[in-house]
Write an enzyme that holds these catalytic residues in place. Sequence first.
Site, PDB file in Angstrom:
ATOM      1  CB  CYS A 179       0.328 -75.164 -45.582  1.00  0.00           C
ATOM      2  SG  CYS A 179       0.396 -76.302 -44.189  1.00  0.00           S
ATOM      3  CG  HIS A 183      -5.396 -76.392 -45.017  1.00  0.00           C
ATOM      4  ND1 HIS A 183      -4.692 -76.128 -46.166  1.00  0.00           N
ATOM      5  CD2 HIS A 183      -4.488 -76.432 -44.013  1.00  0.00           C
ATOM      6  CE1 HIS A 183      -3.404 -76.033 -45.863  1.00  0.00           C
ATOM      7  NE2 HIS A 183      -3.256 -76.205 -44.557  1.00  0.00           N
ATOM      8  CD  GLU A 184      -5.273 -76.115 -40.222  1.00  0.00           C
ATOM      9  OE1 GLU A 184      -4.444 -76.969 -39.835  1.00  0.00           O
ATOM     10  OE2 GLU A 184      -4.931 -75.060 -40.782  1.00  0.00           O
ATOM     11  CG  HIS A 192      -2.338 -80.275 -41.570  1.00  0.00           C
ATOM     12  ND1 HIS A 192      -1.068 -80.472 -42.077  1.00  0.00           N
ATOM     13  CD2 HIS A 192      -2.656 -78.996 -41.868  1.00  0.00           C
ATOM     14  CE1 HIS A 192      -0.644 -79.369 -42.656  1.00  0.00           C
ATOM     15  NE2 HIS A 192      -1.599 -78.456 -42.554  1.00  0.00           N
TER      16      HIS A 192
END
Length: 176
Positions: A101, A143-144, A147
């Site tokens: 990341c 993954h995003e 966030h």
Amino acid sequence: MSKILQISEIGSPILRQTASVITHLPDPKLNETIADLMVTCEAANGVGIAAPQVGASVRLFIVASRPSPRYPHAPTMAPTAMINPQIIDRSGELVAGWEGCLSVPGTRGLVLRDRAIEVAYLTPHGELVTQELIDFVARIFQHELDHLDGILFPDRVPDPTDLIPEAEYLKIAFDR
């Protein structure tokens, strides 16, 4: 003109916030943020970047899979801005994969993610897109999306011994 933005790193409070839904499209200011995110992602050799990573706590990220020094075997796709993204369906087939990341520099971790997902998001023009994503691109999306919910990939690593320095990962993955 687009500009490279500073990327927040682990420990920054914005990375732990739940991002706000974007309610007005199209939006010229949002288009500027999208352009800045795209150049920032490319300059950092990323394959994705979320708005909170550059100080904007809104539900927006870029998926930009392409081979790079960080991910030499990544598939190539056009950088895509995804607004108010969500997962509609999951394959249920969990696959372990090494993740890094831009906000957690120098570290990789082994994370379980769904191999295939069906997603929905808005384009910068407000058009709804639904599509199936698989393998590496599905991993980037998941993954995003984390966030946007204040989750970083180390939070998803079940075994602390599976969090390793980037240099060790490169030895394992590419015999460097």
